[in-house]
Scaffold this motif. Structure first.
Motif, PDB file in Angstrom:
ATOM      1  N   PRO B   8      76.816 -21.198  73.494  1.00  0.00           N
ATOM      2  CA  PRO B   8      75.648 -20.377  73.169  1.00  0.00           C
ATOM      3  C   PRO B   8      74.793 -21.027  72.090  1.00  0.00           C
ATOM      4  N   ARG B   9      73.662 -20.447  71.800  1.00  0.00           N
ATOM      5  CA  ARG B   9      72.823 -20.952  70.714  1.00  0.00           C
ATOM      6  C   ARG B   9      73.345 -20.473  69.359  1.00  0.00           C
ATOM      7  N   HIS B  10      73.896 -19.263  69.364  1.00  0.00           N
ATOM      8  CA  HIS B  10      74.432 -18.691  68.139  1.00  0.00           C
ATOM      9  C   HIS B  10      75.763 -18.024  68.446  1.00  0.00           C
ATOM     10  N   LYS B  11      76.680 -18.116  67.486  1.00  0.00           N
ATOM     11  CA  LYS B  11      77.967 -17.460  67.649  1.00  0.00           C
ATOM     12  C   LYS B  11      78.424 -16.960  66.290  1.00  0.00           C
ATOM     13  N   ILE B  12      78.720 -15.651  66.227  1.00  0.00           N
ATOM     14  CA  ILE B  12      79.307 -15.074  65.024  1.00  0.00           C
ATOM     15  C   ILE B  12      80.713 -14.637  65.392  1.00  0.00           C
ATOM     16  N   THR B  13      81.685 -15.056  64.622  1.00  0.00           N
ATOM     17  CA  THR B  13      83.065 -14.734  64.944  1.00  0.00           C
ATOM     18  C   THR B  13      83.829 -14.380  63.677  1.00  0.00           C
ATOM     19  N   LYS B  14      84.898 -13.649  63.862  1.00  0.00           N
ATOM     20  CA  LYS B  14      85.730 -13.295  62.719  1.00  0.00           C
ATOM     21  C   LYS B  14      86.731 -14.415  62.467  1.00  0.00           C
ATOM     22  N   GLY B  16      89.855 -16.496  62.126  1.00  0.00           N
ATOM     23  CA  GLY B  16      91.091 -16.412  62.886  1.00  0.00           C
ATOM     24  C   GLY B  16      90.907 -16.371  64.389  1.00  0.00           C
ATOM     25  N   GLN B  17      89.677 -16.085  64.830  1.00  0.00           N
ATOM     26  CA  GLN B  17      89.411 -16.049  66.268  1.00  0.00           C
ATOM     27  C   GLN B  17      89.172 -17.467  66.794  1.00  0.00           C
ATOM     28  N   ASN B  18      89.332 -17.613  68.108  1.00  0.00           N
ATOM     29  CA  ASN B  18      89.020 -18.883  68.775  1.00  0.00           C
ATOM     30  C   ASN B  18      87.606 -18.819  69.346  1.00  0.00           C
ATOM     31  N   VAL B  19      86.913 -19.953  69.320  1.00  0.00           N
ATOM     32  CA  VAL B  19      85.586 -20.023  69.925  1.00  0.00           C
ATOM     33  C   VAL B  19      85.496 -21.284  70.785  1.00  0.00           C
ATOM     34  N   THR B  20      84.648 -21.212  71.798  1.00  0.00           N
ATOM     35  CA  THR B  20      84.422 -22.364  72.681  1.00  0.00           C
ATOM     36  C   THR B  20      82.942 -22.539  72.911  1.00  0.00           C
ATOM     37  N   PHE B  21      82.485 -23.784  72.779  1.00  0.00           N
ATOM     38  CA  PHE B  21      81.089 -24.116  73.007  1.00  0.00           C
ATOM     39  C   PHE B  21      80.996 -25.046  74.214  1.00  0.00           C
ATOM     40  N   MET B  89      76.343 -26.007  62.178  1.00  0.00           N
ATOM     41  CA  MET B  89      75.645 -26.232  63.437  1.00  0.00           C
ATOM     42  C   MET B  89      76.431 -27.297  64.188  1.00  0.00           C
ATOM     43  N   TYR B  90      76.760 -27.032  65.432  1.00  0.00           N
ATOM     44  CA  TYR B  90      77.474 -27.996  66.272  1.00  0.00           C
ATOM     45  C   TYR B  90      76.480 -28.553  67.283  1.00  0.00           C
ATOM     46  N   LEU B  91      76.301 -29.875  67.236  1.00  0.00           N
ATOM     47  CA  LEU B  91      75.293 -30.552  68.047  1.00  0.00           C
ATOM     48  C   LEU B  91      75.955 -31.439  69.077  1.00  0.00           C
ATOM     49  N   CYS B  92      75.355 -31.479  70.243  1.00  0.00           N
ATOM     50  CA  CYS B  92      75.837 -32.329  71.330  1.00  0.00           C
ATOM     51  C   CYS B  92      74.724 -33.313  71.679  1.00  0.00           C
ATOM     52  N   PHE B 103      69.586 -35.113  71.860  1.00  0.00           N
ATOM     53  CA  PHE B 103      70.390 -34.007  71.358  1.00  0.00           C
ATOM     54  C   PHE B 103      69.986 -32.688  72.003  1.00  0.00           C
ATOM     55  N   GLY B 104      70.965 -31.794  72.109  1.00  0.00           N
ATOM     56  CA  GLY B 104      70.703 -30.433  72.516  1.00  0.00           C
ATOM     57  C   GLY B 104      70.208 -29.610  71.336  1.00  0.00           C
ATOM     58  N   GLN B 105      69.979 -28.333  71.589  1.00  0.00           N
ATOM     59  CA  GLN B 105      69.424 -27.450  70.556  1.00  0.00           C
ATOM     60  C   GLN B 105      70.474 -26.990  69.560  1.00  0.00           C
ATOM     61  N   GLY B 106      71.756 -27.253  69.856  1.00  0.00           N
ATOM     62  CA  GLY B 106      72.807 -26.916  68.911  1.00  0.00           C
ATOM     63  C   GLY B 106      73.351 -25.514  69.094  1.00  0.00           C
ATOM     64  N   THR B 107      74.574 -25.322  68.617  1.00  0.00           N
ATOM     65  CA  THR B 107      75.198 -24.008  68.535  1.00  0.00           C
ATOM     66  C   THR B 107      75.472 -23.731  67.061  1.00  0.00           C
ATOM     67  N   ARG B 108      74.857 -22.654  66.561  1.00  0.00           N
ATOM     68  CA  ARG B 108      75.078 -22.300  65.148  1.00  0.00           C
ATOM     69  C   ARG B 108      76.235 -21.321  65.068  1.00  0.00           C
ATOM     70  N   LEU B 109      77.324 -21.749  64.410  1.00  0.00           N
ATOM     71  CA  LEU B 109      78.520 -20.927  64.270  1.00  0.00           C
ATOM     72  C   LEU B 109      78.580 -20.329  62.874  1.00  0.00           C
ATOM     73  N   THR B 110      78.804 -19.018  62.833  1.00  0.00           N
ATOM     74  CA  THR B 110      79.036 -18.324  61.566  1.00  0.00           C
ATOM     75  C   THR B 110      80.389 -17.645  61.649  1.00  0.00           C
TER      76      THR B 110
END
Lengths: 107, 112
Positions: B8-14, B16-21, B89-92, B103-110
């Motif tokens: 995604p473009r943005h991801k908010i997670t708690k 301890g959780q797992n996330v995948t981009f 920010m995670y960039l590909c 580069f892509g637009q990035g995924t901003r993880l919080t």
């Protein structure tokens, strides 16, 4: 590993002024790119310039590979030029970025 | 070709959780890179693939991070047991025969 230094770190200009951004690198490279990072974080390609000089509108870039530096020239700056400019070099298989120059252009 | 696409473009997670981009490179590009960028810094290299082979991983890539490119096309970056320090920010990026990276637009993880 290779070190990439950019100067100045910050630059404040009035609209219409010209500027020169510098990138020094510590080893030989087979790729050098200049990017503009927009406010949303995307890296916009400006130049792919391992050596020589290129121009694109108000922007131009020169890389002197033998002396390990590159310059980005911005002429007649506009407010839309504001943002962070990154130089990145590749000497193995990955790009290594400098810390950037933050440019602010005021009307 | 629409360029490099990230989701995604943005991801908010708690914490301890797992996330995948996900990253979809430019279709004819055989190399795919992942970078991480924190506030005020330049992007830092994490890992890259040539086709489906992962050829290099940075020391920044802890055991909680894993990346795949199973068919040599799209790639995924997973972070397990997220920590607040993973916020970035995670960039590909991808490259082809000419090593100009796009580069892509990035995924901003919080991580909260």
């Amino acid at each position: 590993g290779i070190q990439v230094e950019q100067s100045p770190p910050d630059l404040i200009l009035q609209e219409g002024a010209n500027s020169t951004l510098r990138c020094n690198f510590s080893d030989s490279v087979n790729n050098l790119q200049w990017f503009h990072q927009n406010p949303w974080g995307q890296l916009i390609n400006l130049f792919y310039i391992p050596s020589g000089t290129k121009q694109n509108g108000r922007l131009s870039a020169t890389t002197v590979a033998t002396e390990r530096y590159s310059l980005l020239y911005i002429s007649s700056s506009q407010t839309t030029d504001s943002g962070v400019y990154f130089c990145a070099v590749m000497n193995t298989d990955k790009l290594i970025f400098g810390t950037g120059t933050r440019l602010q252009v005021f009307p | 070709d629409t360029g490099v696409s990230q989701d995604p473009r943005h991801k908010i997670t708690k914490r301890g959780q797992n996330v995948t981009f996900r990253c979809d490179p430019i279709s004819e590009h055989n190399r795919l890179y992942w970078y991480r960028q924190t506030l005020g810094q330049g992007p830092e290299f994490l890992t890259y693939f040539q086709n489906e082979a992962q050829l290099e991983k940075s020391r920044l890539l802890s055991d909680r991070f894993s990346a795949e490119r199973p068919k040599g096309s799209f790639s995924t970056l997973e972070i397990q047991r997220t920590e607040q320090g993973d916020s970035a920010m995670y960039l590909c990026a991808s490259t082809g025969l000419i090593t100009e990276a796009f580069f892509g637009q990035g995924t901003r993880l919080t991580v909260v």
